[in-house]
Design a protein around this motif. Structure first.
Motif, PDB file in Angstrom:
ATOM      1  N   ARG A  25       1.002  -1.198   0.113  1.00 30.43           N
ATOM      2  CA  ARG A  25      -0.158   0.074  -0.202  1.00 30.43           C
ATOM      3  C   ARG A  25       0.883   1.248   0.000  1.00 30.43           C
ATOM      4  O   ARG A  25       0.541   2.263  -0.630  1.00 30.43           O
ATOM      5  N   LEU A  26       1.986   1.195   0.559  1.00 25.28           N
ATOM      6  CA  LEU A  26       2.824   2.315   0.915  1.00 25.28           C
ATOM      7  C   LEU A  26       3.535   2.685  -0.378  1.00 25.28           C
ATOM      8  O   LEU A  26       3.617   3.803  -0.924  1.00 25.28           O
ATOM      9  N   GLY A  27       3.967   1.679  -1.365  1.00 29.47           N
ATOM     10  CA  GLY A  27       4.599   1.994  -2.600  1.00 29.47           C
ATOM     11  C   GLY A  27       3.407   2.325  -3.431  1.00 29.47           C
ATOM     12  O   GLY A  27       3.919   3.417  -4.233  1.00 29.47           O
ATOM     13  N   ARG A  28       1.999   1.863  -3.269  1.00 30.35           N
ATOM     14  CA  ARG A  28       1.071   2.820  -4.385  1.00 30.35           C
ATOM     15  C   ARG A  28       1.196   4.140  -3.914  1.00 30.35           C
ATOM     16  O   ARG A  28       0.627   5.016  -4.682  1.00 30.35           O
ATOM     17  N   LYS A  29       1.133   4.289  -2.595  1.00 29.34           N
ATOM     18  CA  LYS A  29       0.767   5.743  -2.155  1.00 29.34           C
ATOM     19  C   LYS A  29       1.925   6.552  -2.567  1.00 29.34           C
ATOM     20  O   LYS A  29       1.699   7.688  -3.013  1.00 29.34           O
ATOM     21  N   VAL A  35       1.889   9.387 -10.712  1.00 30.83           N
ATOM     22  CA  VAL A  35       1.091   8.400 -11.386  1.00 30.83           C
ATOM     23  C   VAL A  35      -0.461   8.596 -11.031  1.00 30.83           C
ATOM     24  O   VAL A  35      -0.673   8.978  -9.650  1.00 30.83           O
ATOM     25  N   ALA A  36      -1.345   8.858 -11.835  1.00 30.44           N
ATOM     26  CA  ALA A  36      -2.697   9.144 -11.570  1.00 30.44           C
ATOM     27  C   ALA A  36      -3.495   8.191 -10.686  1.00 30.44           C
ATOM     28  O   ALA A  36      -4.531   8.638  -9.980  1.00 30.44           O
ATOM     29  N   GLY A  37      -3.442   6.896 -10.807  1.00 28.67           N
ATOM     30  CA  GLY A  37      -3.776   5.909 -10.119  1.00 28.67           C
ATOM     31  C   GLY A  37      -3.836   4.699 -11.036  1.00 28.67           C
ATOM     32  O   GLY A  37      -2.917   4.656 -11.981  1.00 28.67           O
ATOM     33  N   GLU A  42      -9.989   6.160 -11.882  1.00 24.77           N
ATOM     34  CA  GLU A  42      -8.966   7.258 -11.052  1.00 24.77           C
ATOM     35  C   GLU A  42      -8.306   8.153 -12.031  1.00 24.77           C
ATOM     36  O   GLU A  42      -8.278   9.312 -11.916  1.00 24.77           O
ATOM     37  N   LEU A  43      -8.076   7.807 -12.994  1.00 24.51           N
ATOM     38  CA  LEU A  43      -7.455   8.390 -14.365  1.00 24.51           C
ATOM     39  C   LEU A  43      -8.427   9.399 -14.632  1.00 24.51           C
ATOM     40  O   LEU A  43      -8.067  10.686 -14.843  1.00 24.51           O
ATOM     41  N   VAL A  44      -9.690   9.157 -15.050  1.00 19.58           N
ATOM     42  CA  VAL A  44     -10.515  10.073 -15.503  1.00 19.58           C
ATOM     43  C   VAL A  44     -10.971  11.136 -14.695  1.00 19.58           C
ATOM     44  O   VAL A  44     -11.044  12.400 -15.049  1.00 19.58           O
ATOM     45  N   GLU A  45     -11.075  10.940 -13.254  1.00 15.01           N
ATOM     46  CA  GLU A  45     -10.793  12.138 -12.378  1.00 15.01           C
ATOM     47  C   GLU A  45      -9.919  12.944 -12.408  1.00 15.01           C
ATOM     48  O   GLU A  45     -10.076  14.248 -12.357  1.00 15.01           O
ATOM     49  N   VAL A  46      -8.756  12.646 -12.542  1.00 17.61           N
ATOM     50  CA  VAL A  46      -7.462  13.455 -12.845  1.00 17.61           C
ATOM     51  C   VAL A  46      -7.638  14.397 -14.184  1.00 17.61           C
ATOM     52  O   VAL A  46      -7.500  15.427 -14.091  1.00 17.61           O
ATOM     53  N   VAL A  47      -7.846  13.658 -15.184  1.00 18.49           N
ATOM     54  CA  VAL A  47      -8.096  14.411 -16.429  1.00 18.49           C
ATOM     55  C   VAL A  47      -9.197  15.320 -16.258  1.00 18.49           C
ATOM     56  O   VAL A  47      -9.002  16.620 -16.643  1.00 18.49           O
TER      57      VAL A  47
END
Ligand SMILES: Cc1cc2nc3c(=O)[nH]c(=O)nc-3n(C[C@H](O)[C@H](O)[C@H](O)COP(=O)(O)OP(=O)(O)OC[C@H]3O[C@@H](n4cnc5c(N)ncnc54)[C@H](O)[C@@H]3O)c2cc1C
Length: 305
Positions: A25-29, A35-37, A42-47
């Motif tokens: 989880r830490l790595g992903r954080k 990285v947007a997600g 998750e990507l669409v939210e960032v766009v």
């Protein structure tokens, strides 16, 4: 700095560290910095958020250097889904991809067919596709595919790496097409018979290529992808001197890198961010550390803070 850069580039191939970081989880954080997600949602939210801020995007589904057909075909399917998801943002967004993700290290024709499927879909929803450039040993096959796509009328652009001695020759070759061309310094470790090793020479070549691109905006659409503030100011001045309107070129930066500079450039010029997403973020992430080893402090803060 050079040694640290080489160290992080070597680490970007380390499978043990990759397994460790991507499974925690830490790595992903920590990865969220660049990285947007991991998912399309998750990507669409960032766009969407970036669009609201007036920032353009070029979206990459992470993955590279596939040696088998299955993951390459899965990437194609994901890019088809991505094209649908980005369609409502077509004025603001485009697709970026790497050909080793579509099978370039397996077979050139297989890769060409994969890219064609994505380009066809992108064209049908009004999106542009950009082909990133990778190690120089893959360059000739990459250019062959990009040229063929343009000959067949697909909206496909690519990237020129200023560290390559061949950069100017490639610019001349691709200027025959109405094409989007992204200019970068170059992110890989290349030998001295292929690329400038001295950073000042890379910067000089970047500036000279940028001026040449500004002179060709009747054909190509230049995308100056750098976080180098001095080079950005130089290009803005040159564009003004040459009378190139601001809608004939743009600046690009990486999602999460130099946020202050992003805001500054966006105030006066079109800014597009390269926004990656997906679970295969490790090599991309390590190259960002290689570019600025000081970034490792924020990783350590994440680990111990
Ligand atoms: C949109 C985009 C697309 C790209 N596509 C490709 C491609 O297809 N092929 C390819 O080989 N390369 C690609 N690159 C990477 C590029 O080649 C460089 O490795 C990268 O942009 C760093 O070089 P720079 O121009 O920012 O200049 P640098 O001289 O490296 O950096 C200029 C300044 O920005 C800061 N900076 C640079 N990177 C970072 C970072 N990660 N974190 C924090 N600060 C940083 C530096 O510390 C320095 O102060 C791309 C870059 C961008 C922005």
């Amino acid at each position: 700095m050079g040694l640290l850069r080489d160290f992080f580039i070597a680490l970007s191939h380390n499978k043990t560290l990759e397994r460790f970081l991507t499974s925690t989880r830490l790595g992903r954080k920590i990865s969220r910095r660049f990285v947007a997600g991991e998912t399309l949602d998750e990507l669409v939210e960032v766009v969407r958020r970036l669009k609201e801020e007036g920032i353009y995007t070029t979206v990459a589904f992470l993955g590279e250097h596939y040696k088998a057909k299955e993951p390459a075909l899965r990437s194609v399917e994901e890019y088809l889904r991505l094209a649908d998801a980005l369609a409502p943002f077509r004025e603001y967004s485009e697709i970026s991809l790497k050909l080793t993700q579509l099978g370039l290290e397996i077979d050139r024709d297989f890769t060409y067919e994969n890219l064609k499927r994505i380009a066809e879909k992108a064209k049908s929803v009004g999106l542009y596709v950009n082909v990133d450039t990778e190690e120089s040993r893959l360059l000739d096959d990459t250019l062959w595919i990009v040229k063929r796509m343009n000959d067949e009328g697909y909206p496909v652009g690519t990237v020129i790496q200023a560290y390559l001695y061949r950069a100017r020759e490639i610019l001349d070759e691709l200027s025959r097409y109405r094409i989007n061309l992204r200019l970068v310094k170059g992110a890989y470790k290349e030998p001295p018979d292929v690329a400038f090793q001295d950073k000042r020479k890379v910067d000089e070549n970047f500036k000279s290529l940028a001026v040449e691109m500004l002179r060709r905006t009747d054909r190509i659409y230049p995308e100056f992808a750098t976080h180098d503030e001095r080079i950005i100011s130089f290009i803005m001045r040159k564009a003004e001197e040459l009378g190139v309107p601001k809608d004939k070129y743009e600046f690009q930066m990486l999602y999460g890198v130099r946020l202050g500079l992003q805001r500054k450039v966006k105030r006066t010029h079109r800014l597009r961010l390269y926004v990656p997403y997906g679970s295969h973020w490790y090599p991309y992430f390590m190259r960002r550390l290689a570019e600025r080893p000081a970034n490792v402090w924020f990783v350590l803060r994440g680990l111990f803070g």
